[in-house]
Design an enzyme around this catalytic site. Sequence first.
Site, PDB file in Angstrom:
ATOM      1  N   ARG A  34       0.828  -1.211   0.000  1.00  0.00           N
ATOM      2  CA  ARG A  34       0.000   0.000   0.000  1.00  0.00           C
ATOM      3  C   ARG A  34       0.861   1.258   0.000  1.00  0.00           C
ATOM      4  O   ARG A  34       0.399   2.328  -0.363  1.00  0.00           O
ATOM      5  CB  ARG A  34      -0.927   0.030   1.214  1.00  0.00           C
ATOM      6  CG  ARG A  34      -1.963  -1.075   1.174  1.00  0.00           C
ATOM      7  CD  ARG A  34      -3.001  -0.902   2.235  1.00  0.00           C
ATOM      8  NE  ARG A  34      -2.457  -0.974   3.576  1.00  0.00           N
ATOM      9  CZ  ARG A  34      -3.084  -0.564   4.666  1.00  0.00           C
ATOM     10  NH1 ARG A  34      -4.277  -0.027   4.581  1.00  0.00           N
ATOM     11  NH2 ARG A  34      -2.539  -0.690   5.838  1.00  0.00           N
ATOM     12  N   LYS A  64      -2.690   8.512   5.504  1.00  0.00           N
ATOM     13  CA  LYS A  64      -2.443   7.707   6.682  1.00  0.00           C
ATOM     14  C   LYS A  64      -1.051   7.122   6.582  1.00  0.00           C
ATOM     15  O   LYS A  64      -0.529   6.970   5.481  1.00  0.00           O
ATOM     16  CB  LYS A  64      -3.515   6.627   6.837  1.00  0.00           C
ATOM     17  CG  LYS A  64      -3.730   5.797   5.582  1.00  0.00           C
ATOM     18  CD  LYS A  64      -4.970   4.964   5.702  1.00  0.00           C
ATOM     19  CE  LYS A  64      -5.121   4.124   4.453  1.00  0.00           C
ATOM     20  NZ  LYS A  64      -6.279   3.296   4.453  1.00  0.00           N
ATOM     21  N   HIS A  77      -3.740  -4.356  14.313  1.00  0.00           N
ATOM     22  CA  HIS A  77      -5.052  -4.973  14.475  1.00  0.00           C
ATOM     23  C   HIS A  77      -5.013  -5.999  15.614  1.00  0.00           C
ATOM     24  O   HIS A  77      -6.033  -6.312  16.207  1.00  0.00           O
ATOM     25  CB  HIS A  77      -5.498  -5.681  13.190  1.00  0.00           C
ATOM     26  CG  HIS A  77      -5.774  -4.756  12.066  1.00  0.00           C
ATOM     27  ND1 HIS A  77      -4.806  -4.355  11.173  1.00  0.00           N
ATOM     28  CD2 HIS A  77      -6.913  -4.130  11.695  1.00  0.00           C
ATOM     29  CE1 HIS A  77      -5.327  -3.531  10.293  1.00  0.00           C
ATOM     30  NE2 HIS A  77      -6.609  -3.374  10.581  1.00  0.00           N
ATOM     31  N   ASP A 150      -7.468   5.609  13.424  1.00  0.00           N
ATOM     32  CA  ASP A 150      -7.696   4.289  12.861  1.00  0.00           C
ATOM     33  C   ASP A 150      -8.774   3.609  13.721  1.00  0.00           C
ATOM     34  O   ASP A 150      -9.170   4.124  14.768  1.00  0.00           O
ATOM     35  CB  ASP A 150      -6.382   3.497  12.872  1.00  0.00           C
ATOM     36  CG  ASP A 150      -6.321   2.454  11.769  1.00  0.00           C
ATOM     37  OD1 ASP A 150      -7.340   2.209  11.092  1.00  0.00           O
ATOM     38  OD2 ASP A 150      -5.239   1.866  11.586  1.00  0.00           O
TER      39      ASP A 150
END
Length: 160
Positions: A34, A64, A77, A150
């Site tokens: 990304r 971001k 996460h 986030d």
Amino acid sequence: LEVARQCKEMGIHVNFAPDNDVNRKPSNPVIGRRSYGEDHKMVARLGIMYSKGLEDGGVLSVAKYFPVHGDTSTDSHKELPLINHSKERLDSIEIYPCREYINAGLGGRMTAHLNIPVLEKYGSPSSLSKPIVTDLLQKEMGFSGLTFTDGLAMKGVSDA
């Protein structure tokens, strides 16, 4: 401009892009492909071009992550990643694209859930840290746009 046109056609007015991270760790479980790459100047230049295209087309860009996420080996996460660089290193490499984005007058930033001891001495996730979000991003760097965090269900912040 084409991405902005398609966003608007679908009723999207905020795009959580681009990824503004300098990918210094190829095994990074979060950023991977990304990112625009390993060169902080190239990441800044391409991120600004993408963001200007969005904003010229009437869609808010939200770059971001702030302050950094490109040199982690832990997935936020699942747990709170540790970034153990000096302030000088962060300023010269990781935060460079963020600073350039702000200097270009672009509109949105997304904070990341990270443990950065040199910036936050109490170990709070960077996304919830006054020294990082208010003092560094807003006051020192002069960002006055819209700031998002986030996901708050992520273990990097929900377990903190």
